[in-house]
Design a protein around this motif. Structure first.
Motif, PDB file in Angstrom:
ATOM      1  N   MET A   1       0.844  -1.186   0.000  1.00  0.00           N
ATOM      2  CA  MET A   1       0.000   0.000   0.000  1.00  0.00           C
ATOM      3  C   MET A   1       0.887   1.247   0.000  1.00  0.00           C
ATOM      4  SD  MET A   1      -3.233   0.873   2.522  1.00  0.00           S
ATOM      5  CE  MET A   1      -3.165  -0.741   3.191  1.00  0.00           C
ATOM      6  N   GLU A   2       0.646   2.138  -0.954  1.00  0.00           N
ATOM      7  CA  GLU A   2       1.473   3.340  -1.063  1.00  0.00           C
ATOM      8  C   GLU A   2       1.133   4.343   0.028  1.00  0.00           C
ATOM      9  OE1 GLU A   2       2.748   4.334  -5.487  1.00  0.00           O
ATOM     10  OE2 GLU A   2       0.573   4.294  -5.238  1.00  0.00           O
ATOM     11  N   LYS A   3       2.170   5.030   0.494  1.00  0.00           N
ATOM     12  CA  LYS A   3       2.014   6.107   1.467  1.00  0.00           C
ATOM     13  C   LYS A   3       2.194   7.419   0.699  1.00  0.00           C
ATOM     14  CE  LYS A   3       2.279   7.281   6.031  1.00  0.00           C
ATOM     15  NZ  LYS A   3       1.536   6.768   7.133  1.00  0.00           N
ATOM     16  N   TYR A   4       1.343   8.377   0.957  1.00  0.00           N
ATOM     17  CA  TYR A   4       1.405   9.672   0.294  1.00  0.00           C
ATOM     18  C   TYR A   4       2.069  10.689   1.204  1.00  0.00           C
ATOM     19  CZ  TYR A   4      -1.622   7.882  -3.341  1.00  0.00           C
ATOM     20  OH  TYR A   4      -2.127   7.155  -4.391  1.00  0.00           O
ATOM     21  N   LEU A   5       3.042  11.410   0.665  1.00  0.00           N
ATOM     22  CA  LEU A   5       3.716  12.476   1.393  1.00  0.00           C
ATOM     23  C   LEU A   5       3.272  13.799   0.785  1.00  0.00           C
ATOM     24  CD1 LEU A   5       5.702  13.573   3.443  1.00  0.00           C
ATOM     25  CD2 LEU A   5       7.527  13.177   1.790  1.00  0.00           C
ATOM     26  N   LEU A   6       2.578  14.605   1.592  1.00  0.00           N
ATOM     27  CA  LEU A   6       2.007  15.864   1.129  1.00  0.00           C
ATOM     28  C   LEU A   6       2.566  17.026   1.930  1.00  0.00           C
ATOM     29  CD1 LEU A   6      -1.697  14.638   1.140  1.00  0.00           C
ATOM     30  CD2 LEU A   6      -0.159  14.685  -0.819  1.00  0.00           C
ATOM     31  N   LYS A   7       2.798  18.138   1.241  1.00  0.00           N
ATOM     32  CA  LYS A   7       3.217  19.373   1.898  1.00  0.00           C
ATOM     33  C   LYS A   7       2.258  20.477   1.484  1.00  0.00           C
ATOM     34  CE  LYS A   7       8.100  18.280   2.374  1.00  0.00           C
ATOM     35  NZ  LYS A   7       9.461  18.707   2.096  1.00  0.00           N
ATOM     36  N   LEU A   8       1.708  21.166   2.474  1.00  0.00           N
ATOM     37  CA  LEU A   8       0.795  22.272   2.221  1.00  0.00           C
ATOM     38  C   LEU A   8       1.454  23.565   2.672  1.00  0.00           C
ATOM     39  CD1 LEU A   8      -1.975  23.317   1.336  1.00  0.00           C
ATOM     40  CD2 LEU A   8      -2.773  22.907   3.670  1.00  0.00           C
ATOM     41  N   TYR A   9       1.667  24.465   1.724  1.00  0.00           N
ATOM     42  CA  TYR A   9       2.267  25.767   2.004  1.00  0.00           C
ATOM     43  C   TYR A   9       1.151  26.781   2.193  1.00  0.00           C
ATOM     44  CZ  TYR A   9       6.761  23.849   0.652  1.00  0.00           C
ATOM     45  OH  TYR A   9       7.906  23.087   0.592  1.00  0.00           O
ATOM     46  N   ILE A  10       1.162  27.450   3.363  1.00  0.00           N
ATOM     47  CA  ILE A  10       0.166  28.467   3.686  1.00  0.00           C
ATOM     48  C   ILE A  10       0.880  29.763   4.078  1.00  0.00           C
ATOM     49  CG2 ILE A  10      -1.581  26.785   4.414  1.00  0.00           C
ATOM     50  CD1 ILE A  10      -0.782  27.505   7.346  1.00  0.00           C
ATOM     51  N   THR A  11       0.101  30.845   4.175  1.00  0.00           N
ATOM     52  CA  THR A  11       0.650  32.130   4.599  1.00  0.00           C
ATOM     53  C   THR A  11      -0.041  32.564   5.876  1.00  0.00           C
ATOM     54  OG1 THR A  11       1.010  32.731   2.291  1.00  0.00           O
ATOM     55  CG2 THR A  11       1.122  34.513   3.888  1.00  0.00           C
ATOM     56  N   GLY A  12       0.574  32.241   7.018  1.00  0.00           N
ATOM     57  CA  GLY A  12       0.042  32.659   8.303  1.00  0.00           C
ATOM     58  C   GLY A  12      -1.259  31.969   8.675  1.00  0.00           C
ATOM     59  N   PRO A  13      -1.741  32.274   9.887  1.00  0.00           N
ATOM     60  CA  PRO A  13      -2.965  31.649  10.398  1.00  0.00           C
ATOM     61  C   PRO A  13      -4.228  32.377   9.937  1.00  0.00           C
ATOM     62  CG  PRO A  13      -2.008  33.000  12.096  1.00  0.00           C
ATOM     63  CD  PRO A  13      -1.076  33.088  10.893  1.00  0.00           C
ATOM     64  N   THR A  14      -4.334  32.628   8.647  1.00  0.00           N
ATOM     65  CA  THR A  14      -5.498  33.340   8.116  1.00  0.00           C
ATOM     66  C   THR A  14      -6.679  32.395   7.960  1.00  0.00           C
ATOM     67  OG1 THR A  14      -4.948  32.892   5.810  1.00  0.00           O
ATOM     68  CG2 THR A  14      -3.956  34.861   6.803  1.00  0.00           C
ATOM     69  N   GLN A  15      -7.852  32.965   7.794  1.00  0.00           N
ATOM     70  CA  GLN A  15      -9.043  32.138   7.598  1.00  0.00           C
ATOM     71  C   GLN A  15      -8.897  31.315   6.317  1.00  0.00           C
ATOM     72  OE1 GLN A  15     -12.765  34.237   7.663  1.00  0.00           O
ATOM     73  NE2 GLN A  15     -13.951  32.407   7.166  1.00  0.00           N
ATOM     74  N   HIS A  16      -8.337  31.908   5.272  1.00  0.00           N
ATOM     75  CA  HIS A  16      -8.132  31.220   3.993  1.00  0.00           C
ATOM     76  C   HIS A  16      -7.202  30.017   4.181  1.00  0.00           C
ATOM     77  CE1 HIS A  16      -8.398  31.039  -0.344  1.00  0.00           C
ATOM     78  NE2 HIS A  16      -7.085  31.008  -0.441  1.00  0.00           N
ATOM     79  N   ALA A  57       2.217  31.194  -4.908  1.00  0.00           N
ATOM     80  CA  ALA A  57       0.899  31.514  -4.357  1.00  0.00           C
ATOM     81  C   ALA A  57       0.593  30.520  -3.244  1.00  0.00           C
ATOM     82  CB  ALA A  57      -0.163  31.422  -5.443  1.00  0.00           C
ATOM     83  N   THR A  58      -0.217  30.957  -2.291  1.00  0.00           N
ATOM     84  CA  THR A  58      -0.644  30.042  -1.239  1.00  0.00           C
ATOM     85  C   THR A  58      -2.158  30.110  -1.127  1.00  0.00           C
ATOM     86  OG1 THR A  58      -0.388  31.728   0.479  1.00  0.00           O
ATOM     87  CG2 THR A  58       1.486  30.238   0.107  1.00  0.00           C
ATOM     88  N   PRO A  59      -2.793  29.059  -0.667  1.00  0.00           N
ATOM     89  CA  PRO A  59      -2.228  27.765  -0.339  1.00  0.00           C
ATOM     90  C   PRO A  59      -1.777  26.996  -1.586  1.00  0.00           C
ATOM     91  CG  PRO A  59      -4.445  28.006   0.597  1.00  0.00           C
ATOM     92  CD  PRO A  59      -4.222  29.133  -0.336  1.00  0.00           C
ATOM     93  N   THR A  60      -0.659  26.290  -1.464  1.00  0.00           N
ATOM     94  CA  THR A  60      -0.175  25.379  -2.496  1.00  0.00           C
ATOM     95  C   THR A  60       0.086  24.029  -1.849  1.00  0.00           C
ATOM     96  OG1 THR A  60       0.865  27.094  -3.865  1.00  0.00           O
ATOM     97  CG2 THR A  60       1.700  24.858  -4.126  1.00  0.00           C
ATOM     98  N   LEU A  61      -0.493  22.999  -2.446  1.00  0.00           N
ATOM     99  CA  LEU A  61      -0.305  21.634  -1.975  1.00  0.00           C
ATOM    100  C   LEU A  61       0.618  20.908  -2.936  1.00  0.00           C
ATOM    101  CD1 LEU A  61      -1.061  19.241  -0.129  1.00  0.00           C
ATOM    102  CD2 LEU A  61      -2.999  18.825  -1.661  1.00  0.00           C
ATOM    103  N   ILE A  62       1.631  20.242  -2.385  1.00  0.00           N
ATOM    104  CA  ILE A  62       2.566  19.466  -3.200  1.00  0.00           C
ATOM    105  C   ILE A  62       2.512  18.006  -2.763  1.00  0.00           C
ATOM    106  CG2 ILE A  62       4.982  19.088  -3.815  1.00  0.00           C
ATOM    107  CD1 ILE A  62       5.456  22.059  -3.484  1.00  0.00           C
ATOM    108  N   LYS A  63       2.322  17.126  -3.714  1.00  0.00           N
ATOM    109  CA  LYS A  63       2.410  15.688  -3.448  1.00  0.00           C
ATOM    110  C   LYS A  63       3.809  15.265  -3.864  1.00  0.00           C
ATOM    111  CE  LYS A  63       1.251  12.598  -6.341  1.00  0.00           C
ATOM    112  NZ  LYS A  63       1.016  11.448  -7.183  1.00  0.00           N
TER     113      LYS A  63
END
Length: 102
Positions: A1-16, A57-63
């Motif tokens: 079973m493959e494991k997914y490694l994800l990184k989510l880049y955000i800008t501060g604790p904003t609502q977005h 740009a954020t949010p950006t998700l990288i797999k």
């Protein structure tokens, strides 16, 4: 079973940013429960990491894993768009490897 490694880049604790995190966790828990690792990176705290990954740009998700590397930009509210963008294979559902769009 493959494991997914994800990184989510955000800008501060904003609502977005918080909405993107919540959306992503919901989608991943539904589709990849127990099969993913998520790292959340605040570009305000770690600007060098964002620069290294060329985050414009954020949010950006990288797999990162499994390859190939894929990116999704936005609030991640559209589940189908997130799954398609990351080339994910859901645990359940009618997926037989055929492309329903052509």
């Amino acid at each position: 079973m493959e494991k997914y490694l994800l990184k989510l880049y955000i800008t501060g604790p904003t609502q977005h940013s918080q909405q993107a995190v919540a959306n992503l966790r919901r989608i991943m828990d539904e589709e990849l429960a127990g099969r993913y690792e998520l790292e959340i990176i605040d570009v305000l705290e770690k600007p060098q990491l964002a620069e290294d990954e060329k985050i414009l740009a954020t949010p950006t998700l990288i797999k990162e894993l499994p390859t190939p590397l894929r990116r999704v930009i936005g609030d991640l509210s559209d589940k189908d768009q997130v799954l398609l963008g990351l080339d994910l294979r859901p645990l359940h559902g009618p997926h037989n490897g055929a492309d329903p769009h052509g």
